[in-house]
Design a protein around this motif. Structure first.
Motif, PDB file in Angstrom:
ATOM      1  N   ARG A  61       0.850  -1.199   0.000  1.00 34.63           N
ATOM      2  CA  ARG A  61       0.000   0.000   0.000  1.00 34.63           C
ATOM      3  C   ARG A  61       0.884   1.246   0.000  1.00 34.63           C
ATOM      4  O   ARG A  61       1.948   1.246   0.650  1.00 34.63           O
ATOM      5  N   PRO A  62       0.479   2.301  -0.672  1.00 35.66           N
ATOM      6  CA  PRO A  62       1.260   3.546  -0.641  1.00 35.66           C
ATOM      7  C   PRO A  62       1.149   4.220   0.720  1.00 35.66           C
ATOM      8  O   PRO A  62       0.147   4.061   1.427  1.00 35.66           O
ATOM      9  N   SER A  63       2.203   4.949   1.094  1.00 37.79           N
ATOM     10  CA  SER A  63       2.155   5.715   2.341  1.00 37.79           C
ATOM     11  C   SER A  63       1.167   6.865   2.224  1.00 37.79           C
ATOM     12  O   SER A  63       0.498   7.239   3.193  1.00 37.79           O
ATOM     13  N   SER A  64       1.055   7.417   1.044  1.00 36.81           N
ATOM     14  CA  SER A  64       0.079   8.482   0.776  1.00 36.81           C
ATOM     15  C   SER A  64      -0.178   8.536  -0.720  1.00 36.81           C
ATOM     16  O   SER A  64       0.530   7.908  -1.510  1.00 36.81           O
ATOM     17  N   GLY A  65      -1.210   9.258  -1.114  1.00 41.12           N
ATOM     18  CA  GLY A  65      -1.541   9.368  -2.523  1.00 41.12           C
ATOM     19  C   GLY A  65      -2.783   8.569  -2.873  1.00 41.12           C
ATOM     20  O   GLY A  65      -3.434   7.966  -2.008  1.00 41.12           O
ATOM     21  N   ARG A  66      -3.087   8.539  -4.153  1.00 38.72           N
ATOM     22  CA  ARG A  66      -4.327   7.930  -4.635  1.00 38.72           C
ATOM     23  C   ARG A  66      -4.005   6.846  -5.660  1.00 38.72           C
ATOM     24  O   ARG A  66      -3.167   7.028  -6.538  1.00 38.72           O
ATOM     25  N   TYR A  67      -4.693   5.683  -5.487  1.00 32.83           N
ATOM     26  CA  TYR A  67      -4.570   4.593  -6.449  1.00 32.83           C
ATOM     27  C   TYR A  67      -5.993   4.176  -6.814  1.00 32.83           C
ATOM     28  O   TYR A  67      -6.749   3.678  -5.986  1.00 32.83           O
ATOM     29  N   ARG A  68      -6.332   4.381  -8.088  1.00 37.00           N
ATOM     30  CA  ARG A  68      -7.657   4.000  -8.565  1.00 37.00           C
ATOM     31  C   ARG A  68      -7.526   2.887  -9.605  1.00 37.00           C
ATOM     32  O   ARG A  68      -6.714   2.978 -10.518  1.00 37.00           O
ATOM     33  N   PHE A  69      -8.351   1.866  -9.409  1.00 35.12           N
ATOM     34  CA  PHE A  69      -8.421   0.774 -10.369  1.00 35.12           C
ATOM     35  C   PHE A  69      -9.805   0.822 -11.001  1.00 35.12           C
ATOM     36  O   PHE A  69     -10.820   0.633 -10.321  1.00 35.12           O
ATOM     37  N   ALA A  70      -9.841   1.101 -12.307  1.00 33.91           N
ATOM     38  CA  ALA A  70     -11.112   1.260 -13.036  1.00 33.91           C
ATOM     39  C   ALA A  70     -12.026   2.252 -12.332  1.00 33.91           C
ATOM     40  O   ALA A  70     -13.234   2.046 -12.238  1.00 33.91           O
ATOM     41  N   THR A  75      -7.057   2.117  -2.295  1.00 31.87           N
ATOM     42  CA  THR A  75      -6.530   2.321  -0.940  1.00 31.87           C
ATOM     43  C   THR A  75      -7.588   2.057   0.131  1.00 31.87           C
ATOM     44  O   THR A  75      -7.252   1.857   1.302  1.00 31.87           O
ATOM     45  N   SER A  76      -8.863   2.044  -0.251  1.00 32.23           N
ATOM     46  CA  SER A  76      -9.934   1.773   0.721  1.00 32.23           C
ATOM     47  C   SER A  76     -10.305   0.299   0.775  1.00 32.23           C
ATOM     48  O   SER A  76     -11.142  -0.098   1.589  1.00 32.23           O
ATOM     49  N   PHE A  77      -9.702  -0.549  -0.090  1.00 33.09           N
ATOM     50  CA  PHE A  77     -10.037  -1.971  -0.112  1.00 33.09           C
ATOM     51  C   PHE A  77      -9.472  -2.656   1.132  1.00 33.09           C
ATOM     52  O   PHE A  77      -8.365  -2.328   1.592  1.00 33.09           O
ATOM     53  N   ASN A  78     -10.217  -3.621   1.653  1.00 29.73           N
ATOM     54  CA  ASN A  78      -9.686  -4.403   2.767  1.00 29.73           C
ATOM     55  C   ASN A  78      -8.797  -5.521   2.236  1.00 29.73           C
ATOM     56  O   ASN A  78      -8.632  -5.691   1.023  1.00 29.73           O
ATOM     57  N   ALA A  79      -8.238  -6.321   3.158  1.00 26.27           N
ATOM     58  CA  ALA A  79      -7.266  -7.348   2.770  1.00 26.27           C
ATOM     59  C   ALA A  79      -7.875  -8.380   1.833  1.00 26.27           C
ATOM     60  O   ALA A  79      -7.238  -8.812   0.859  1.00 26.27           O
ATOM     61  N   ASP A  80      -9.119  -8.798   2.094  1.00 25.68           N
ATOM     62  CA  ASP A  80      -9.762  -9.803   1.234  1.00 25.68           C
ATOM     63  C   ASP A  80     -10.030  -9.256  -0.160  1.00 25.68           C
ATOM     64  O   ASP A  80      -9.890  -9.973  -1.160  1.00 25.68           O
TER      65      ASP A  80
END
Length: 657
Positions: A61-70, A75-80
């Motif tokens: 996971r990034p320390s900061s910033g935004r990652y969008r998939f589609a 970054t808001s996704f849980n482990a599962d």
């Protein structure tokens, strides 16, 4: 505008902290990658390209910033959800191949499908098809150490394509290959790109990067250049049409797929298969570890069997002298108090007390017996016909006297073994006459042998006659020596003794008698024997604990040895619960094998003891309990290593040796 498949905005990643100066690896990386692109991220060692790949592939996971998939914020996704995304959207091709050494080429390719819930036959067929397309149709059952570097990389690509391989993340895919094999792998990646797969190539080699259609250069954690055609609208449209990834459908199915994959049975079955493979490959080490479990289970079974056998033998011996019995004797606790007497009326009173099965008058005395030329001195017991039941004493020859003999003052008697030997030798005494203090008695039976009770007393040196006959015709008194009491429920012995005492005290208006509660002492002795048996079991159970520690030790060692394998499984979509289940299954399987061997050895030792006439009684409950304890021990002591394995950082795990 077409929504980018992957979009990073000002992504930063740093390590350290907690007293150590932070190390900034990524310094505000922003980029977007569309479906179907063939992108090369090029940079020197330490530039941050591998860290960027880990973030793109949801391994970190990034320390900061935004990652969008589609368009969705990863970054808001849980482990599962991250594990599901790795499993369904991404495929990894590593420089070091990262194949599981104990699995065949086909089994390595099948790994992502295991965690997606694909059935065994379906994934076997797909893995075979993929490897055949990759030119490895004749190498399906070969393990990684039996394949060349190029072949291993093809297996790695097949694994990346197993669940669709919509996005292939290739980290230095040619770094460990010769030039010919490297060219073949790059040509294969180009073909996959033409087929609509999104390829993200991480490399330091600019010649390799030149094979891509877009080149992004990274230096010191920042993007310093991007190929000029990266945002060409025409190319984006072509990529959108060519892309095989339907992101809307993919993300819509995440809510269900992230929490559930295969059935519980399929998950457990796969975990058992993998566990058995590991146990078999390390069978000698596993057997040594199992010694504690084996010894523990065998000890519990044997110790409890000996304890039960000894207890049964002791109880049986005590039963020959009567177990559920009490004695009421004349005379109070105070030596200066009234002497007191007991008579037949007191027997009737005691007989009506609840929980009293039989109350029997007992009168004893010394008599002289004569038969032929033999003349001996022995004990005479004047008792009721219930004596056979009360004393648990049956004749081995002849019969016991009955109520008619008691009523008619019949001169009949039963003699013990010693009396028979002294008067008649080995001859059958039944039907012969004996003078008892010059009173002729007919011998109607011989009592079974009991043996010595205590000191010089010998119950076999005795004659039994009806109470009415003995009291009136031989001993000349109706004052009883004691009253023998047989009770029904041993647990109520103390209450019954109190009620007998209260009943007689009301009749005598004084406590001129004593009650000896033999039933309570028998119960106490039985409970003591039970406690001793339990102690034997607990002492043997210590071995189970020692064996459990051994299981924990081997599992911790296994986690350390297989750290990279755990990283591979996480990268291919395994959730924490999948890793936890696998290692718990291995621990339980190891303990189960130890428990089964322990049961077998324990039963064999018990059989030898039985053959040697050692009192041994097997308990099915003890056997099942010992086996269950072995499984439970493995589960308990295997949990910590399994939990440690499940919580490993995938990036750290993949980089381990």
């Amino acid at each position: 505008m077409v929504t980018p498949l992957i979009e990073l905005g000002d992504v930063r990643k740093s390590y350290g902290g907690a007293g150590e100066p932070p190390v900034n690896v990524l310094r505000g990386v922003s980029l977007s990658i569309g479906a179907g692109e063939f992108v090369a991220i090029v940079g020197a060692s330490g530039s941050g390209k591998s860290t960027l790949m880990h973030i793109l592939g949801c391994l970190d996971r990034p320390s900061s910033g935004r990652y969008r998939f589609a368009g969705q914020d990863v970054t808001s996704f849980n482990a599962d959800e991250l594990a599901w995304l790795r499993r369904e959207a991404f495929g990894f091709v590593f420089q070091g191949y990262n194949l599981i050494a104990t699995e065949s080429a086909r089994e390595n390719v099948e790994v992502p499908a295991i965690y997606s819930g694909m059935g065994p036959q379906a994934r076997r067929a797909r893995a075979t098809e993929l490897l055949s397309r990759l030119g490895l149709g004749e190498r399906l059952d070969h393990r990684p150490n039996q394949l060349s570097g190029g072949q291993q990389q093809r297996v790695s690509i097949g694994r990346a394509l197993m669940n669709g391989g919509h996005i292939l993340l290739a980290d230095e895919p040619t770094g460990a290959l010769d030039s010919t094999s490297g060219a073949e792998v790059m040509a294969l990646l180009g073909e996959l790109s033409d087929a609509g797969h999104t390829i993200i190539l991480i490399t330091h080699d600019r010649q390799v990067a030149a094979k891509a259609r877009r080149i992004i250069e990274i230096r010191d954690g920042q993007i310093v250049s991007d190929s000029p055609d990266a945002h060409d609208a025409k190319h984006e449209g072509e990529r959108a049409r060519a892309g095989v990834l339907d992101t809307k459908t993919l993300l819509a199915s995440m809510s269900e797929g992230a929490s559930h994959t295969a059935s519980v049975f399929a998950d457990v079955n796969e975990a058992l298969r993998a566990a058995w493979r590991v146990v078999w490959n390390n069978r000698f080490r596993t057997l040594l570890t199992l010694l504690g479990i084996i010894i523990g289970v065998a000890s519990v079974i044997v110790m409890l069997a000996i304890g039960r056998g000894t207890e049964r033998e002791v109880i049986a011996k005590m039963a020959s002298f009567g177990t559920n019995r009490m004695y009421v004797t004349p005379g109070g606790d105070n030596a200066r108090g009234p002497g007191g007497t007991l008579d037949v009326a007191d027997v009737e009173r005691v007989a009506h007390v609840p929980n009293v099965a039989v109350a029997m008058p007992f009168l004893s005395g010394q008599v002289t017996l004569r038969a032929g030329n033999a003349d001996i001195r022995t004990s005479l017991w004047a008792v009721s016909p219930e004596a056979s039941r009360v004393l648990n004493w049956k004749p081995v020859r002849g019969v016991f006297f009955d109520a008619g003999d008691e009523r008619d003052l019949a001169a009949v008697a039963l003699i013990g073994k010693r009396v028979r030997e002294k008067l008649f030798g080995a001859a059958d005494p039944v039907g012969k006459h004996v003078l008892v203090n010059n009173v002729p008695f007919l011998v109607i039976g011989e009592l079974e042998e009991k043996g010595a009770t205590s000191g010089d007393a010998d119950d076999d040196d005795v004659m039994l006659v009806p109470y009415s006959t003995g009291s009136r015709r031989v001993l000349g008194t109706t004052h009883l020596s004691w009253i023998s009491v047989l009770i029904d429920q041993l647990d109520l012995a103390a209450d019954t003794a109190q009620q007998i005492g209260a009943t007689l005290e009301r009749a005598h208006h004084v406590r001129d008698f004593q009650i000896y509660n033999r039933a309570a002492s028998v119960k106490a002795q039985s409970e003591t024997q039970d406690m001793l048996t339990l102690m034997l079991g607990l002492i043997a159970g210590i071995s189970l604990v020692v064996g459990g520690i051994g299981v924990m030790n081997i599992m911790l060692m296994t986690v350390k040895e297989r750290t990279r394998e755990i990283g591979i499984r996480i990268a291919t979509g395994a959730r924490q619960r999948d890793i936890l289940r696998q290692f718990l299954t291995e621990a339980t399987l190891v303990s189960g094998i130890g428990g089964a061997l322990g049961v077998l050895i324990g039963v064999l030792i018990g059989a030898v003891l039985i053959a040697a006439n050692v009192p041994t009684i097997f308990s099915v409950r003890a056997i099942l309990g010992a086996f269950a304890c072995a499984l439970f021990t493995g589960l308990i002591f295997g949990f910590m290593p399994a939990r440690k394995a499940a919580r490993l950082d995938p990036v750290v795990a993949l980089s381990s040796e």
